[in-house]
Design an enzyme around this catalytic site. Structure first.
Site, PDB file in Angstrom:
ATOM      1  N   ARG A 141      -3.300  -1.979  28.774  1.00  0.00           N
ATOM      2  CA  ARG A 141      -2.720  -0.627  28.589  1.00  0.00           C
ATOM      3  C   ARG A 141      -1.478  -0.614  27.715  1.00  0.00           C
ATOM      4  O   ARG A 141      -0.695   0.331  27.727  1.00  0.00           O
ATOM      5  CB  ARG A 141      -2.420   0.042  29.925  1.00  0.00           C
TER       6      ARG A 141
ATOM      7  N   LYS B 182       0.909   4.814  14.092  1.00  0.00           N
ATOM      8  CA  LYS B 182      -0.515   5.205  14.129  1.00  0.00           C
ATOM      9  C   LYS B 182      -1.339   3.942  14.022  1.00  0.00           C
ATOM     10  O   LYS B 182      -1.177   3.155  13.082  1.00  0.00           O
ATOM     11  CB  LYS B 182      -0.852   6.123  12.948  1.00  0.00           C
TER      12      LYS B 182
ATOM     13  N   GLU C 166       0.756   6.509  -2.154  1.00  0.00           N
ATOM     14  CA  GLU C 166       1.498   6.955  -0.966  1.00  0.00           C
ATOM     15  C   GLU C 166       2.971   7.188  -1.318  1.00  0.00           C
ATOM     16  O   GLU C 166       3.637   8.030  -0.711  1.00  0.00           O
ATOM     17  CB  GLU C 166       1.373   5.933   0.179  1.00  0.00           C
TER      18      GLU C 166
ATOM     19  N   LYS D  99       9.678   8.576   5.720  1.00  0.00           N
ATOM     20  CA  LYS D  99       8.696   8.505   6.809  1.00  0.00           C
ATOM     21  C   LYS D  99       9.402   8.405   8.166  1.00  0.00           C
ATOM     22  O   LYS D  99       9.003   9.073   9.134  1.00  0.00           O
ATOM     23  CB  LYS D  99       7.722   7.339   6.613  1.00  0.00           C
TER      24      LYS D  99
ATOM     25  N   GLU E 122       2.459  14.078  15.683  1.00  0.00           N
ATOM     26  CA  GLU E 122       1.820  15.013  14.751  1.00  0.00           C
ATOM     27  C   GLU E 122       1.487  16.356  15.394  1.00  0.00           C
ATOM     28  O   GLU E 122       0.374  16.866  15.280  1.00  0.00           O
ATOM     29  CB  GLU E 122       0.561  14.374  14.137  1.00  0.00           C
TER      30      GLU E 122
ATOM     31  N   ARG F   6       4.664  16.120  10.981  1.00  0.00           N
ATOM     32  CA  ARG F   6       4.077  14.831  10.582  1.00  0.00           C
ATOM     33  C   ARG F   6       2.792  15.039   9.786  1.00  0.00           C
ATOM     34  O   ARG F   6       2.420  14.198   8.967  1.00  0.00           O
ATOM     35  CB  ARG F   6       3.828  13.939  11.803  1.00  0.00           C
TER      36      ARG F   6
ATOM     37  N   ASN G  63      -0.026  13.785   5.582  1.00  0.00           N
ATOM     38  CA  ASN G  63      -1.450  13.720   5.231  1.00  0.00           C
ATOM     39  C   ASN G  63      -1.754  14.434   3.922  1.00  0.00           C
ATOM     40  O   ASN G  63      -2.925  14.691   3.621  1.00  0.00           O
ATOM     41  CB  ASN G  63      -2.292  14.333   6.340  1.00  0.00           C
TER      42      ASN G  63
ATOM     43  N   HIS H 209      -4.795  13.525   1.976  1.00  0.00           N
ATOM     44  CA  HIS H 209      -5.628  12.643   2.799  1.00  0.00           C
ATOM     45  C   HIS H 209      -6.940  13.274   3.246  1.00  0.00           C
ATOM     46  O   HIS H 209      -7.915  12.568   3.476  1.00  0.00           O
ATOM     47  CB  HIS H 209      -4.841  12.144   4.012  1.00  0.00           C
TER      48      HIS H 209
ATOM     49  N   HIS I 268      -9.857  11.080   2.496  1.00  0.00           N
ATOM     50  CA  HIS I 268     -10.742  10.508   3.520  1.00  0.00           C
ATOM     51  C   HIS I 268     -12.194  10.837   3.208  1.00  0.00           C
ATOM     52  O   HIS I 268     -13.095  10.020   3.446  1.00  0.00           O
ATOM     53  CB  HIS I 268     -10.375  11.044   4.910  1.00  0.00           C
TER      54      HIS I 268
ATOM     55  N   HIS J  78      -8.227   2.770  -0.203  1.00  0.00           N
ATOM     56  CA  HIS J  78      -7.629   3.916   0.489  1.00  0.00           C
ATOM     57  C   HIS J  78      -6.594   4.619  -0.409  1.00  0.00           C
ATOM     58  O   HIS J  78      -6.618   5.841  -0.576  1.00  0.00           O
ATOM     59  CB  HIS J  78      -6.977   3.453   1.792  1.00  0.00           C
TER      60      HIS J  78
HETATM   61  P1  NAD Z   1      -5.660  -3.646   3.004  1.00  0.00           P
HETATM   62  O1  NAD Z   1      -5.036  -3.919   4.296  1.00  0.00           O
HETATM   63  O2  NAD Z   1      -7.115  -3.726   2.889  1.00  0.00           O
HETATM   64  O3  NAD Z   1      -4.993  -4.603   1.924  1.00  0.00           O
HETATM   65  C1  NAD Z   1      -5.404  -4.511   0.588  1.00  0.00           C
HETATM   66  C2  NAD Z   1      -5.888  -5.869   0.040  1.00  0.00           C
HETATM   67  O4  NAD Z   1      -4.779  -6.683  -0.280  1.00  0.00           O
HETATM   68  C3  NAD Z   1      -6.735  -6.648   1.016  1.00  0.00           C
HETATM   69  O5  NAD Z   1      -7.743  -7.308   0.304  1.00  0.00           O
HETATM   70  C4  NAD Z   1      -5.724  -7.652   1.565  1.00  0.00           C
HETATM   71  O6  NAD Z   1      -6.343  -8.807   2.076  1.00  0.00           O
HETATM   72  C5  NAD Z   1      -4.917  -7.956   0.361  1.00  0.00           C
HETATM   73  N1  NAD Z   1      -3.548  -8.401   0.578  1.00  0.00           N
HETATM   74  C6  NAD Z   1      -2.684  -7.957   1.499  1.00  0.00           C
HETATM   75  N2  NAD Z   1      -1.473  -8.463   1.268  1.00  0.00           N
HETATM   76  C7  NAD Z   1      -1.572  -9.286   0.219  1.00  0.00           C
HETATM   77  C8  NAD Z   1      -0.645 -10.067  -0.492  1.00  0.00           C
HETATM   78  N3  NAD Z   1       0.647 -10.082  -0.203  1.00  0.00           N
HETATM   79  N4  NAD Z   1      -1.096 -10.812  -1.527  1.00  0.00           N
HETATM   80  C9  NAD Z   1      -2.420 -10.770  -1.866  1.00  0.00           C
HETATM   81  N5  NAD Z   1      -3.331 -10.005  -1.265  1.00  0.00           N
HETATM   82  C10 NAD Z   1      -2.912  -9.254  -0.232  1.00  0.00           C
HETATM   83  O7  NAD Z   1      -5.262  -2.180   2.481  1.00  0.00           O
HETATM   84  P2  NAD Z   1      -3.885  -1.369   2.475  1.00  0.00           P
HETATM   85  O8  NAD Z   1      -3.925  -0.584   1.241  1.00  0.00           O
HETATM   86  O9  NAD Z   1      -2.725  -2.230   2.759  1.00  0.00           O
HETATM   87  O10 NAD Z   1      -4.045  -0.416   3.735  1.00  0.00           O
HETATM   88  C11 NAD Z   1      -5.036   0.583   3.776  1.00  0.00           C
HETATM   89  C12 NAD Z   1      -5.295   0.922   5.220  1.00  0.00           C
HETATM   90  O11 NAD Z   1      -4.115   1.454   5.808  1.00  0.00           O
HETATM   91  C13 NAD Z   1      -6.362   1.977   5.407  1.00  0.00           C
HETATM   92  O12 NAD Z   1      -7.246   1.590   6.418  1.00  0.00           O
HETATM   93  C14 NAD Z   1      -5.595   3.200   5.846  1.00  0.00           C
HETATM   94  O13 NAD Z   1      -6.352   4.058   6.652  1.00  0.00           O
HETATM   95  C15 NAD Z   1      -4.449   2.590   6.573  1.00  0.00           C
HETATM   96  N6  NAD Z   1      -3.272   3.445   6.645  1.00  0.00           N
HETATM   97  C16 NAD Z   1      -2.698   3.600   7.872  1.00  0.00           C
HETATM   98  C17 NAD Z   1      -1.566   4.361   7.997  1.00  0.00           C
HETATM   99  C18 NAD Z   1      -0.882   4.466   9.326  1.00  0.00           C
HETATM  100  O14 NAD Z   1       0.043   5.269   9.464  1.00  0.00           O
HETATM  101  N7  NAD Z   1      -1.283   3.692  10.302  1.00  0.00           N
HETATM  102  C19 NAD Z   1      -0.993   4.985   6.871  1.00  0.00           C
HETATM  103  C20 NAD Z   1      -1.605   4.793   5.638  1.00  0.00           C
HETATM  104  C21 NAD Z   1      -2.742   4.006   5.544  1.00  0.00           C
HETATM  105  N1  GLY Z   2       0.042   8.234   7.053  1.00  0.00           N
HETATM  106  C1  GLY Z   2       0.125   9.397   7.881  1.00  0.00           C
HETATM  107  C2  GLY Z   2       1.021   9.223   9.067  1.00  0.00           C
HETATM  108  O1  GLY Z   2       1.523   8.166   9.337  1.00  0.00           O
HETATM  109  O2  GLY Z   2       1.237  10.161   9.762  1.00  0.00           O
END
Ligand code: NAD
Ligand code: GLY
Length: 358
Positions: free
Chosen positions: A118, A140, A182, A224, A234, A238, A242, A245, A249, A262
């Site tokens: 939990r 998130k 972003e 942020k 949200e 918040r 998006n 997005h 999405h 993404h």
């Molecule tokens: P990702 O995590 O897939 O990383 C992108 C690529 O870079 C991957 O192939 C990874 O292995 C590689 N990589 C990472 N760090 C590296 C480094 N230092 N050197 C070499 N390669 C490296 O993608 P992302 O763009 O980081 O994240 C996208 C994800 O984040 C999506 O799933 C999205 O929905 C999520 N997201 C979440 C939030 C949130 O608030 N939680 C906000 C925005 C996006």
């Molecule tokens: N990336 C959207 C949020 O964190 O709310």
């Protein structure tokens, strides 16, 4: 090192930003008191940085989990794998999880931490620009469902975000550009001066200039942290984060999470939100042109081929901001002034989708 704070009462936490922070062994330990630690990474990031992180935590008990790379693996099945590792090692409620990687690893490790017994503590060590400016902050967590992006998840705040900007040196150029989407988003939402700064300094960012990158990471996290601090779950503002997005999405899920990153999908989505705002008589054509130029110069897509406008609309209907069957959108009155609304003409949305999909 810069230290920012996400102010959330008893769930407040610091964001530490600096060059070479992974080399400072004491830092992670200070914020992760647990004796049993699961470090989660992926097949690309682990060979680069996992040893440094695990070493900085010893002599605690450190277990490592390396997930497959990519958005297509952001699944419940992989979170279940992490939970199995925690159970198999008999980790208790006083353990901690560390997410080492981009947003995909961060969202999954955070979700596993939210679910295990939990909720156990976790830390974010983001290694992509996108994760450093956005996904590591705000709590998130979650995974995708075949029917839609991030449909399963939980709000669960980390205990610390430790951002070593030097990790960006190994990041592929395409991933850096995706992260810029972003960053541009923050300027569009609430900081016109920051948007102007990006227009002036984009070439330095694209060249990986450490000072320029440090500036955008800091400013993005400030924005942020401020928004999350006043609306953690949200209920209101918040949702501004998006911007782009709901369109983005749809781009990702309509193309099976494989064709577009993404951040690229968000980049296209920002442009669609701007065009839609113009269709609604809110944003001027000259401001749309400025946004289009910055998106284009950043190497982000301006049009999505191979997805029909109808298919895009169906995917948009799965968005979490849908209320009473109506898709709510984040639109712009001007650069630096975004708002959430369900009050728009369907025809404006159709024209926007026709112009950007197909
Ligand atoms: P990702 O995590 O897939 O990383 C992108 C690529 O870079 C991957 O192939 C990874 O292995 C590689 N990589 C990472 N760090 C590296 C480094 N230092 N050197 C070499 N390669 C490296 O993608 P992302 O763009 O980081 O994240 C996208 C994800 O984040 C999506 O799933 C999205 O929905 C999520 N997201 C979440 C939030 C949130 O608030 N939680 C906000 C925005 C996006
Ligand atoms: N990336 C959207 C949020 O964190 O709310």
């Amino acid at each position: 090192m810069n230290t920012l704070k996400v102010e959330l009462g008893s769930r407040s936490y610091p964001i530490l930003i600096g060059e070479g922070l992974l080399g400072r062994r004491e830092l992670l330990g200070q914020h992760v008191p647990a004796r049993d630690v699961l470090v989660v990474s992926n097949a690309i990031v682990a060979p680069l940085y996992l040893d440094a992180v695990s070493e900085s935590l010893r002599p605690r008990r450190v277990v490592e989990a390396v997930l497959p790379d990519g958005e297509a693996h952001k699944t419940l099945a992989n979170v279940a794998r992490l939970l199995d590792v925690l159970v198999a090692n008999r980790f208790g409620r006083d353990c901690a999880v560390i997410a080492l990687g981009g947003g995909v690893v961060g969202d999954m490790a955070g979700f596993a931490a939210a679910c295990y017994q939990r909720g156990v503590s976790y830390a974010q060590v983001p290694t992509t620009l996108l994760a450093q400016v956005d996904s590591s902050v705000g709590g998130k967590t979650g995974v995708n469902h075949p029917a839609g992006k991030n449909l399963i998840g939980a709000f669960h705040q980390p205990s610390v975000v430790l951002t070593d900007t030097r990790t960006l040196a190994t990041l592929p150029a395409r991933e850096l550009r995706a992260g810029l989407a972003e960053v541009i988003k923050y300027g569009l939402i609430c900081d016109a001066a920051f948007f102007g700064w990006l227009e002036t300094h984009l070439d330095e960012l694209l060249a990986g200039d450490p000072a320029a990158l440090a500036h955008v990471i800091r400013r993005s996290c400030e924005i942020k942290a401020e928004i999350v601090g006043r609306d953690e779950r949200e209920q209101a503002d918040r949702a501004l984060l998006n911007l782009g997005h709901t369109f983005g999405h749809a781009v990702e899920s309509a193309t099976g999470y494989t064709q577009w990153l993404h951040g690229e999908a968000v980049g296209a989505g920002l442009l669609m939100a701007a065009a839609m705002s113009c269709e609604c008589g809110l944003l001027s054509e000259s401001e749309v042109a400025r946004i289009r130029r910055l998106i284009g110069r950043s190497g982000l897509p301006e049009k999505i081929e191979g997805v029909t406008p109808q298919a895009a609309l169906e995917h948009m209907r799965m968005d979490k901001k849908v209320q009473g069957g109506r898709i709510r959108l984040v639109l712009l009155r001007k650069i630096g002034d975004a708002f959430v609304t369900a009050d728009y003409a369907e025809a404006a949305l159709s024209r926007t989708l026709q112009a950007h999909f197909g």
